[in-house]
Design a protein around this motif. Structure first.
Motif, PDB file in Angstrom:
ATOM      1  N   GLN A 147     -14.021  13.142  -6.972  1.00 52.68           N
ATOM      2  CA  GLN A 147     -14.336  12.221  -8.076  1.00 52.68           C
ATOM      3  C   GLN A 147     -13.746  10.830  -7.844  1.00 52.68           C
ATOM      4  N   GLU A 148     -12.750  10.728  -6.953  1.00 54.11           N
ATOM      5  CA  GLU A 148     -12.118   9.432  -6.665  1.00 54.11           C
ATOM      6  C   GLU A 148     -12.874   8.660  -5.580  1.00 54.11           C
ATOM      7  N   ILE A 149     -13.798   9.330  -4.888  1.00 58.43           N
ATOM      8  CA  ILE A 149     -14.536   8.677  -3.796  1.00 58.43           C
ATOM      9  C   ILE A 149     -15.821   8.094  -4.389  1.00 58.43           C
ATOM     10  N   ALA A 150     -15.803   6.792  -4.619  1.00 59.83           N
ATOM     11  CA  ALA A 150     -16.911   6.153  -5.351  1.00 59.83           C
ATOM     12  C   ALA A 150     -18.211   6.162  -4.552  1.00 59.83           C
ATOM     13  N   THR A 151     -18.097   6.123  -3.235  1.00 58.11           N
ATOM     14  CA  THR A 151     -19.298   6.183  -2.391  1.00 58.11           C
ATOM     15  C   THR A 151     -18.902   6.530  -0.970  1.00 58.11           C
ATOM     16  N   GLN A 152     -19.861   7.034  -0.219  1.00 58.07           N
ATOM     17  CA  GLN A 152     -19.746   7.144   1.230  1.00 58.07           C
ATOM     18  C   GLN A 152     -20.854   6.247   1.767  1.00 58.07           C
ATOM     19  N   GLN A 153     -20.480   5.213   2.507  1.00 54.31           N
ATOM     20  CA  GLN A 153     -21.468   4.273   3.036  1.00 54.31           C
ATOM     21  C   GLN A 153     -21.795   4.649   4.486  1.00 54.31           C
ATOM     22  N   ILE A 154     -23.050   4.970   4.719  1.00 55.43           N
ATOM     23  CA  ILE A 154     -23.473   5.379   6.062  1.00 55.43           C
ATOM     24  C   ILE A 154     -24.829   4.768   6.412  1.00 55.43           C
ATOM     25  N   GLU A 155     -25.124   4.810   7.690  1.00 55.08           N
ATOM     26  CA  GLU A 155     -26.428   4.314   8.153  1.00 55.08           C
ATOM     27  C   GLU A 155     -27.520   5.281   7.690  1.00 55.08           C
ATOM     28  N   ILE A 156     -28.432   4.771   6.888  1.00 55.64           N
ATOM     29  CA  ILE A 156     -29.598   5.574   6.460  1.00 55.64           C
ATOM     30  C   ILE A 156     -30.817   4.660   6.440  1.00 55.64           C
ATOM     31  N   HIS A 157     -31.815   5.056   7.183  1.00 59.50           N
ATOM     32  CA  HIS A 157     -33.115   4.371   7.165  1.00 59.50           C
ATOM     33  C   HIS A 157     -34.162   5.406   7.567  1.00 59.50           C
ATOM     34  N   PRO A 158     -35.447   5.081   7.515  1.00 57.46           N
ATOM     35  CA  PRO A 158     -36.459   6.106   7.795  1.00 57.46           C
ATOM     36  C   PRO A 158     -36.299   6.813   9.144  1.00 57.46           C
ATOM     37  N   PHE A 159     -35.687   6.145  10.127  1.00 58.33           N
ATOM     38  CA  PHE A 159     -35.579   6.733  11.466  1.00 58.33           C
ATOM     39  C   PHE A 159     -34.247   7.449  11.699  1.00 58.33           C
ATOM     40  N   LEU A 160     -33.335   7.337  10.748  1.00 57.61           N
ATOM     41  CA  LEU A 160     -32.064   8.093  10.780  1.00 57.61           C
ATOM     42  C   LEU A 160     -31.738   8.456   9.331  1.00 57.61           C
ATOM     43  N   GLN A 161     -32.070   9.683   8.959  1.00 57.31           N
ATOM     44  CA  GLN A 161     -31.949  10.044   7.543  1.00 57.31           C
ATOM     45  C   GLN A 161     -30.655  10.792   7.234  1.00 57.31           C
ATOM     46  N   ASN A 162     -29.885  11.119   8.267  1.00 67.09           N
ATOM     47  CA  ASN A 162     -28.500  11.601   8.101  1.00 67.09           C
ATOM     48  C   ASN A 162     -28.406  12.737   7.073  1.00 67.09           C
ATOM     49  N   ARG A 163     -29.353  13.665   7.163  1.00 67.50           N
ATOM     50  CA  ARG A 163     -29.515  14.641   6.077  1.00 67.50           C
ATOM     51  C   ARG A 163     -28.314  15.546   5.848  1.00 67.50           C
ATOM     52  N   LYS A 164     -27.660  15.980   6.942  1.00 70.13           N
ATOM     53  CA  LYS A 164     -26.514  16.897   6.775  1.00 70.13           C
ATOM     54  C   LYS A 164     -25.406  16.251   5.949  1.00 70.13           C
ATOM     55  N   VAL A 165     -25.094  14.996   6.306  1.00 61.99           N
ATOM     56  CA  VAL A 165     -24.015  14.294   5.610  1.00 61.99           C
ATOM     57  C   VAL A 165     -24.428  13.977   4.166  1.00 61.99           C
ATOM     58  N   VAL A 166     -25.686  13.586   4.003  1.00 58.62           N
ATOM     59  CA  VAL A 166     -26.203  13.286   2.657  1.00 58.62           C
ATOM     60  C   VAL A 166     -26.109  14.535   1.774  1.00 58.62           C
ATOM     61  N   GLU A 167     -26.546  15.666   2.318  1.00 55.22           N
ATOM     62  CA  GLU A 167     -26.530  16.907   1.525  1.00 55.22           C
ATOM     63  C   GLU A 167     -25.105  17.298   1.161  1.00 55.22           C
ATOM     64  N   PHE A 168     -24.182  17.154   2.124  1.00 58.59           N
ATOM     65  CA  PHE A 168     -22.796  17.521   1.828  1.00 58.59           C
ATOM     66  C   PHE A 168     -22.219  16.603   0.752  1.00 58.59           C
ATOM     67  N   ALA A 169     -22.422  15.297   0.903  1.00 62.38           N
ATOM     68  CA  ALA A 169     -21.892  14.346  -0.078  1.00 62.38           C
ATOM     69  C   ALA A 169     -22.437  14.671  -1.466  1.00 62.38           C
ATOM     70  N   ARG A 170     -23.727  14.928  -1.524  1.00 59.40           N
ATOM     71  CA  ARG A 170     -24.344  15.251  -2.822  1.00 59.40           C
ATOM     72  C   ARG A 170     -23.776  16.533  -3.407  1.00 59.40           C
ATOM     73  N   SER A 171     -23.512  17.513  -2.549  1.00 54.36           N
ATOM     74  CA  SER A 171     -22.962  18.795  -3.040  1.00 54.36           C
ATOM     75  C   SER A 171     -21.587  18.591  -3.680  1.00 54.36           C
ATOM     76  N   GLN A 172     -20.922  17.504  -3.288  1.00 58.19           N
ATOM     77  CA  GLN A 172     -19.597  17.196  -3.838  1.00 58.19           C
ATOM     78  C   GLN A 172     -19.662  16.152  -4.958  1.00 58.19           C
ATOM     79  N   GLY A 173     -20.888  15.707  -5.280  1.00 50.27           N
ATOM     80  CA  GLY A 173     -21.054  14.693  -6.313  1.00 50.27           C
ATOM     81  C   GLY A 173     -20.678  13.299  -5.850  1.00 50.27           C
ATOM     82  N   ILE A 174     -20.693  13.081  -4.531  1.00 46.72           N
ATOM     83  CA  ILE A 174     -20.317  11.763  -3.993  1.00 46.72           C
ATOM     84  C   ILE A 174     -21.576  10.915  -3.783  1.00 46.72           C
ATOM     85  N   HIS A 175     -21.547   9.727  -4.359  1.00 43.25           N
ATOM     86  CA  HIS A 175     -22.644   8.761  -4.260  1.00 43.25           C
ATOM     87  C   HIS A 175     -22.766   8.250  -2.817  1.00 43.25           C
TER      88      HIS A 175
END
Length: 267
Positions: A147-175
């Motif tokens: 809850q203290e991690i306001a965001t995780q900023q990563i490279e995301i665009h149509p050619f790199l969708q970083n799904r594993k990291v996105v899914e994990f962050a979302r599972s923890q409620g991290i924006h």
């Protein structure tokens, strides 16, 4: 602003008068979220442009990032104070750890503790991370709580969708904040994105940004041209169909553009 504005202005690679012009134009056009970093070497110019704009500080959201040289327990807070002096601010809205320490030479726990202390001292309103792998995120969560991690900023665009990291962050409620959302302009030449743009009487950059926003990411494109800054903002008014979102989802090639030699072992 308690939440991170979904649309921001990135300043990576912009120096001197170039960054002053970009931030000045951006603020005039209505951008209220400005993203910089210690390593960009432009915090002073960003501060200059923000101060000159004369907007109420409470109406702005400013992010900076702590460089890897400054992650040590006794370095992080002094380096952030230095950033604040350059930015001509008493407090930034968000401070991120820019990259995990090369070869994990400084533990995530050490830098997150120092970052939490910076928040406790009022130097930053929110804290977060950038370019963290799932393992690094887990370590950060163990120290400060998700809850203290306001965001995780990563490279995301149509050619790199970083799904594993996105899914994990979302599972923890991290924006999530998507950087390089236009893949250095590569989206402009993609046939699928061009076709969708035609259907919306939009340009491909607007479609890539709309795709990012529609997934709930904050997105921080950069531009030095006023016309592009204005055009990018209009992406907020585009709504893509499920079929269009699915078509863009198929463009993922794992094409990573930000991959310095000190980068972690990506997921």
């Amino acid at each position: 602003m308690n939440t991170i504005p979904a649309f921001g202005l990135g300043t990576f690679r912009l120096k001197g008068q170039q960054v002053i012009g970009s931030v000045t134009n951006g603020l005039e056009l209505g951008y209220r979220h400005i993203d910089t970093a210690q390593i960009y070497g432009n915090e002073a110019e960003v501060g200059q442009a923000v101060t000159a704009a004369g907007l109420a500080r409470k109406d702005l959201f400013v992010t900076t990032k702590i460089w890897t040289d400054n992650l040590g327990k006794n370095k992080l807070i002094p380096s952030l104070k230095d950033s604040l002096a350059k930015l001509q601010m008493d407090q930034v809205d968000l401070t991120l750890i820019h990259w995990p320490a090369p070869n994990d030479s400084i533990a995530v726990a050490t830098c997150m503790e120092a970052l939490a202390e910076a928040k406790a001292q009022g130097l930053t309103r929110l804290i977060g991370v950038s370019n963290f792998t799932i393992a690094h995120l887990q370590q950060a969560i163990a120290v400060v709580g998700a809850q203290e991690i306001a965001t995780q900023q990563i490279e995301i665009h149509p050619f790199l969708q970083n799904r594993k990291v996105v899914e994990f962050a979302r599972s923890q409620g991290i924006h999530l904040t998507a950087y390089m959302p236009l893949a250095y302009g590569k989206v402009m030449d993609d046939p699928t994105i061009i076709e969708i743009a035609g259907a919306h009487q939009a340009n491909p950059a607007q479609i890539a940004l709309a795709w990012s926003l529609q997934q709930g990411f904050a997105t921080i494109p950069s531009s030095t041209k006023r016309a592009n800054l204005e055009s990018n903002l209009a992406a907020q008014n585009i709504s893509l169909s499920d079929a269009e979102m699915a078509a863009i989802a198929k463009l993922d090639k794992g094409e990573r553009l930000a991959n310095p030699d000190f980068a972690p072992q990506w997921d």
